[in-house]
Write a protein that holds these residues in place. Sequence first.
Motif, PDB file in Angstrom:
ATOM      1  N   PRO A  95      47.921  43.027  36.015  1.00  0.00           N
ATOM      2  CA  PRO A  95      47.150  41.861  35.617  1.00  0.00           C
ATOM      3  C   PRO A  95      45.953  41.647  36.529  1.00  0.00           C
ATOM      4  CG  PRO A  95      49.058  41.173  36.857  1.00  0.00           C
ATOM      5  CD  PRO A  95      49.165  42.669  36.718  1.00  0.00           C
ATOM      6  N   HIS A  96      45.909  42.414  37.592  1.00  0.00           N
ATOM      7  CA  HIS A  96      44.858  42.264  38.589  1.00  0.00           C
ATOM      8  C   HIS A  96      43.780  43.311  38.368  1.00  0.00           C
ATOM      9  CE1 HIS A  96      42.801  41.912  42.420  1.00  0.00           C
ATOM     10  NE2 HIS A  96      43.055  43.168  42.678  1.00  0.00           N
ATOM     11  N   ALA A  97      42.540  42.884  38.267  1.00  0.00           N
ATOM     12  CA  ALA A  97      41.420  43.813  38.169  1.00  0.00           C
ATOM     13  C   ALA A  97      40.830  43.991  39.565  1.00  0.00           C
ATOM     14  CB  ALA A  97      40.362  43.265  37.211  1.00  0.00           C
ATOM     15  N   PRO A  98      41.004  45.147  40.179  1.00  0.00           N
ATOM     16  CA  PRO A  98      40.481  45.340  41.536  1.00  0.00           C
ATOM     17  C   PRO A  98      38.988  45.075  41.605  1.00  0.00           C
ATOM     18  CG  PRO A  98      41.946  47.132  40.924  1.00  0.00           C
ATOM     19  CD  PRO A  98      41.710  46.344  39.677  1.00  0.00           C
ATOM     20  N   ARG A  99      38.600  44.392  42.652  1.00  0.00           N
ATOM     21  CA  ARG A  99      37.192  44.068  42.829  1.00  0.00           C
ATOM     22  C   ARG A  99      36.499  45.153  43.640  1.00  0.00           C
ATOM     23  NH1 ARG A  99      38.782  38.816  45.600  1.00  0.00           N
ATOM     24  NH2 ARG A  99      40.423  40.306  46.096  1.00  0.00           N
ATOM     25  N   PRO A 100      35.247  45.443  43.337  1.00  0.00           N
ATOM     26  CA  PRO A 100      34.536  46.498  44.069  1.00  0.00           C
ATOM     27  C   PRO A 100      34.215  46.067  45.494  1.00  0.00           C
ATOM     28  CG  PRO A 100      33.043  45.368  42.583  1.00  0.00           C
ATOM     29  CD  PRO A 100      34.416  44.835  42.282  1.00  0.00           C
ATOM     30  N   LEU A 101      34.000  47.042  46.335  1.00  0.00           N
ATOM     31  CA  LEU A 101      33.569  46.759  47.698  1.00  0.00           C
ATOM     32  C   LEU A 101      32.151  46.193  47.683  1.00  0.00           C
ATOM     33  CD1 LEU A 101      34.818  50.013  49.433  1.00  0.00           C
ATOM     34  CD2 LEU A 101      35.754  47.716  49.758  1.00  0.00           C
ATOM     35  N   LEU A 152      38.252  42.178  54.616  1.00  0.00           N
ATOM     36  CA  LEU A 152      39.288  43.029  54.061  1.00  0.00           C
ATOM     37  C   LEU A 152      40.551  42.828  54.884  1.00  0.00           C
ATOM     38  CD1 LEU A 152      37.089  46.198  53.843  1.00  0.00           C
ATOM     39  CD2 LEU A 152      38.392  45.437  51.874  1.00  0.00           C
ATOM     40  N   ILE A 153      41.700  42.819  54.234  1.00  0.00           N
ATOM     41  CA  ILE A 153      42.988  42.769  54.920  1.00  0.00           C
ATOM     42  C   ILE A 153      43.767  44.001  54.487  1.00  0.00           C
ATOM     43  CG2 ILE A 153      45.062  41.444  55.426  1.00  0.00           C
ATOM     44  CD1 ILE A 153      42.516  39.934  56.145  1.00  0.00           C
ATOM     45  N   ASP A 154      44.187  44.823  55.451  1.00  0.00           N
ATOM     46  CA  ASP A 154      44.879  46.079  55.180  1.00  0.00           C
ATOM     47  C   ASP A 154      46.354  45.922  55.524  1.00  0.00           C
ATOM     48  OD1 ASP A 154      44.811  48.842  54.395  1.00  0.00           O
ATOM     49  OD2 ASP A 154      44.993  49.412  56.510  1.00  0.00           O
ATOM     50  N   VAL A 155      47.206  45.994  54.507  1.00  0.00           N
ATOM     51  CA  VAL A 155      48.643  45.790  54.670  1.00  0.00           C
ATOM     52  C   VAL A 155      49.345  47.145  54.597  1.00  0.00           C
ATOM     53  CG1 VAL A 155      50.697  44.669  53.738  1.00  0.00           C
ATOM     54  CG2 VAL A 155      48.471  43.513  53.609  1.00  0.00           C
ATOM     55  N   GLY A 156      50.154  47.432  55.616  1.00  0.00           N
ATOM     56  CA  GLY A 156      50.871  48.698  55.643  1.00  0.00           C
ATOM     57  C   GLY A 156      52.360  48.505  55.829  1.00  0.00           C
ATOM     58  N   GLY A 157      53.141  49.344  55.160  1.00  0.00           N
ATOM     59  CA  GLY A 157      54.583  49.266  55.292  1.00  0.00           C
ATOM     60  C   GLY A 157      55.214  50.454  55.988  1.00  0.00           C
ATOM     61  N   ARG A 171      47.222  34.975  46.526  1.00  0.00           N
ATOM     62  CA  ARG A 171      47.281  33.564  46.103  1.00  0.00           C
ATOM     63  C   ARG A 171      46.541  32.655  47.079  1.00  0.00           C
ATOM     64  NH1 ARG A 171      52.761  34.928  45.141  1.00  0.00           N
ATOM     65  NH2 ARG A 171      53.351  33.938  47.119  1.00  0.00           N
ATOM     66  N   GLU A 172      46.585  32.974  48.365  1.00  0.00           N
ATOM     67  CA  GLU A 172      46.126  32.039  49.389  1.00  0.00           C
ATOM     68  C   GLU A 172      44.711  32.301  49.896  1.00  0.00           C
ATOM     69  OE1 GLU A 172      47.803  29.411  50.321  1.00  0.00           O
ATOM     70  OE2 GLU A 172      49.554  29.872  49.086  1.00  0.00           O
ATOM     71  N   LEU A 173      44.278  33.540  49.882  1.00  0.00           N
ATOM     72  CA  LEU A 173      42.981  33.865  50.469  1.00  0.00           C
ATOM     73  C   LEU A 173      41.840  33.583  49.488  1.00  0.00           C
ATOM     74  CD1 LEU A 173      43.768  37.250  52.235  1.00  0.00           C
ATOM     75  CD2 LEU A 173      43.053  35.137  53.379  1.00  0.00           C
ATOM     76  N   PRO A 174      40.654  33.308  49.999  1.00  0.00           N
ATOM     77  CA  PRO A 174      39.489  33.171  49.112  1.00  0.00           C
ATOM     78  C   PRO A 174      39.223  34.473  48.358  1.00  0.00           C
ATOM     79  CG  PRO A 174      38.987  32.396  51.340  1.00  0.00           C
ATOM     80  CD  PRO A 174      40.322  33.064  51.420  1.00  0.00           C
ATOM     81  N   GLU A 175      38.591  34.359  47.221  1.00  0.00           N
ATOM     82  CA  GLU A 175      38.356  35.526  46.371  1.00  0.00           C
ATOM     83  C   GLU A 175      37.501  36.589  47.049  1.00  0.00           C
ATOM     84  OE1 GLU A 175      39.323  36.594  43.183  1.00  0.00           O
ATOM     85  OE2 GLU A 175      40.891  35.151  43.653  1.00  0.00           O
ATOM     86  N   HIS A 176      36.613  36.188  47.975  1.00  0.00           N
ATOM     87  CA  HIS A 176      35.728  37.185  48.574  1.00  0.00           C
ATOM     88  C   HIS A 176      36.456  38.093  49.568  1.00  0.00           C
ATOM     89  CE1 HIS A 176      35.603  34.279  51.944  1.00  0.00           C
ATOM     90  NE2 HIS A 176      35.311  35.340  52.682  1.00  0.00           N
ATOM     91  N   VAL A 177      37.661  37.730  49.987  1.00  0.00           N
ATOM     92  CA  VAL A 177      38.429  38.576  50.899  1.00  0.00           C
ATOM     93  C   VAL A 177      39.204  39.589  50.068  1.00  0.00           C
ATOM     94  CG1 VAL A 177      40.185  38.663  52.700  1.00  0.00           C
ATOM     95  CG2 VAL A 177      38.626  36.703  52.575  1.00  0.00           C
ATOM     96  N   LEU A 178      38.895  40.862  50.261  1.00  0.00           N
ATOM     97  CA  LEU A 178      39.549  41.921  49.499  1.00  0.00           C
ATOM     98  C   LEU A 178      40.825  42.364  50.206  1.00  0.00           C
ATOM     99  CD1 LEU A 178      36.524  44.155  48.442  1.00  0.00           C
ATOM    100  CD2 LEU A 178      37.398  42.070  47.381  1.00  0.00           C
ATOM    101  N   LEU A 179      41.743  42.900  49.428  1.00  0.00           N
ATOM    102  CA  LEU A 179      43.020  43.359  49.953  1.00  0.00           C
ATOM    103  C   LEU A 179      43.127  44.875  49.845  1.00  0.00           C
ATOM    104  CD1 LEU A 179      45.508  40.693  48.536  1.00  0.00           C
ATOM    105  CD2 LEU A 179      44.375  40.747  50.773  1.00  0.00           C
ATOM    106  N   SER A 180      43.715  45.456  50.869  1.00  0.00           N
ATOM    107  CA  SER A 180      43.914  46.897  50.942  1.00  0.00           C
ATOM    108  C   SER A 180      45.375  47.176  51.230  1.00  0.00           C
ATOM    109  CB  SER A 180      43.026  47.466  52.064  1.00  0.00           C
ATOM    110  OG  SER A 180      43.354  48.797  52.365  1.00  0.00           O
TER     111      SER A 180
END
Length: 296
Positions: free
Chosen positions: A11-17, A63-68, A95-104
């Motif tokens: 349901p999520h459309a990835p946003r461009p850099l 950008l926030i880079d999440v690693g497992g 859900r919590e971050l502003p839209e301009h912050v991209l997730l990685s």
Amino acid sequence: MTTLDSPPASPHAPRPLPDTARRVLVMGIVNRTRDSFFDEGRTWGLEAAVGAGLAAGRAGAELIDVGGVKFAPGDPVPVAEEIDRVVPVLAALRRELPEHVLLSVDTFHAAVARAAIAAGADLINDTTGLSDPQMAATVAETGASLVITHSAARPRCALPRPHYDDVVAEVRAFLADRLQRALAAGIPRERIVLDPGPDLNKNTLQTLEMLRGFEEYASLGLPLLAALSRKDFVGESLGLPKQERLEGSLAAAAWTIRHGARILRVHDVEATVRLVRMLEVLAGWRDPTGPLVHNT
């Protein structure tokens, strides 16, 4: 437990850099692991991981880079477990971050990438240079962006005494080859970032030589990511433990920006954002933001 069978359409459309021609993006690190290199498990808990991501966003990370799973050698982590580590963090941050912050998401598994994109990720940070033969096709299909990183060993395997005849040229050739694979899979050039991989299957002298030739990677015509924060080449260059490597990391970051880096992957977001903003002002890319009262 997350199922890997027949993943639903995202349901999520990835946003461009963003355009990085005249700006540098700061990427904050969030490790959902017990054995991460610098934070040593401090963000293993879900609440702690989400809190770290939100704090990075407040500090100016774009950008926030999440690693497992950490890059270093170790036992394999099942794909389903990796998904269960990163997806709740990504979903909460989206859900919590502003839209301009991209997730990685920092992963080398295509199945993890697909689940992460569905949860809100915009960028796949593959530190193994497309070791999963399905990764490029998955990124192309979902519309996400991709970081292609140089590393020489099989994922999570050691490479004792790495040898390069010409580390700058060999890393560049690897990145050029993987770039062509990504383009052939249908990923647009504007959604690809390259990372030469400082310290990844390289000793300190090899990493330093590579960084001295950093502009060779910029000649490939794409934004470069520099992952330098607190790394061993900084510690061995200065004779300092990881807790005392901030200034060396910032100096290395400034060097790579001068030679083409446009994304910095860091633990110390606030200090790095200030470094970046000052360099952008010096380059004429950004106007001063403070009141101009000196000698007026």
